[in-house]
Design an enzyme around this catalytic site. Structure first.
Site, PDB file in Angstrom:
ATOM      1  N   HIS A 132     -37.935 -11.209 -36.067  1.00  0.00           N
ATOM      2  CA  HIS A 132     -37.204 -10.861 -34.847  1.00  0.00           C
ATOM      3  C   HIS A 132     -37.980 -11.294 -33.603  1.00  0.00           C
ATOM      4  CE1 HIS A 132     -34.610  -8.484 -37.422  1.00  0.00           C
ATOM      5  NE2 HIS A 132     -33.887  -8.092 -36.374  1.00  0.00           N
TER       6      HIS A 132
ATOM      7  N   HIS B 268     -42.411  -3.130 -38.341  1.00  0.00           N
ATOM      8  CA  HIS B 268     -43.438  -4.153 -38.144  1.00  0.00           C
ATOM      9  C   HIS B 268     -44.704  -3.547 -37.559  1.00  0.00           C
ATOM     10  CE1 HIS B 268     -41.689  -7.980 -39.226  1.00  0.00           C
ATOM     11  NE2 HIS B 268     -40.586  -7.688 -38.577  1.00  0.00           N
TER      12      HIS B 268
END
Length: 231
Positions: A145, A194
């Site tokens: 992302h 993440h």
């Protein structure tokens, strides 16, 4: 060199293009170096304390309303969204007969996505298990992302900067793109999918990828213009 009223006048050389292309090279090298610095730190296990501290800080902000907004923002850098948006923007560019821009936008994003998948397979880092707020499959490093948002919104900003008329329109486009990139990276940490080092690495390699393609675009533009001038 030109003559003016019986005397020779030396035409001043415009150094701005050289400074611009030099800056592109510097940015490409800097962000490439930044990515490998994060890789070295990861392999030496020097990022654990940093990652944990940032995750705990960011996830201390968690509440239901904020989480809904974070999910919305992170979806603006999902594979599905970026694929559809890239296709629609490229179609618009083709309709306007800006074929070079359409090709640039398709390649920088399409190959960039494949490149991120390649990198994830090389490092095979597992995702964090500290309070994940959404389900996310695949490997963690570098953040897809974060990398994808830098490439997509960065390329869009570069394109608008070249195509839009008016200084403030260009500035607004750049600020909005930069803000979107940073917010996407923040959401990946907030949502627990993440590590911060994944996000930094994603930004770094995404920026390096973008600047490489911008240089390639300018080189192609130069070759086309040179060929046309010879006709």
């Amino acid at each position: 060199m030109k003559k003016k009223k019986g005397r020779t006048v030396l035409k001043k050389k415009n150094w701005r293009p050289y400074a611009y292309y030099g800056a592109l090279v510097v940015f490409l090298l800097f962000f490439t170096w930044g990515f490998f610095e994060v890789v070295d730190a990861l392999q030496e296990n020097e990022v654990a304390a940093f990652d944990t501290k940032i995750i705990h800080e960011v996830q201390s902000w968690v509440n239901e309303g904020r989480t809904a907004r974070m999910v919305f923002i992170t979806d603006l850098a999902s594979v599905k969204f970026l694929t559809v948006a890239t296709g629609l923007i490229a179609l618009f560019l083709i309709i306007r007969r800006w074929y070079g821009w359409a090709l640039f936008f398709l390649l920088v994003n399409g190959i960039g996505g494949a490149f991120n998948g390649f990198l994830k397979e090389q490092f095979k880092r597992q995702r964090p298990d500290i309070l994940p707020l959404i389900e996310q499959g695949g490997y963690s490093f570098p953040s897809g992302h974060s990398m994808g948002s830098f490439i997509f919104y960065g390329a869009l900003s570069f394109m608008l900067f070249r195509l839009l008329k008016g200084k403030w329109k260009k500035v607004v486009a750049a600020v909005l793109a930069g803000s979107m990139i940073l917010l996407v990276g923040l959401t990946r940490i907030y949502l627990g999918v993440h590590y911060p080092s994944d996000v930094i690495a994603g930004f770094s390699i995404g920026a390096a990828w973008l600047f490489f393609w911008i240089m390639l675009f300018h080189f192609s533009e130069y070759r086309v213009n040179r060929r046309l001038s010879r006709r």
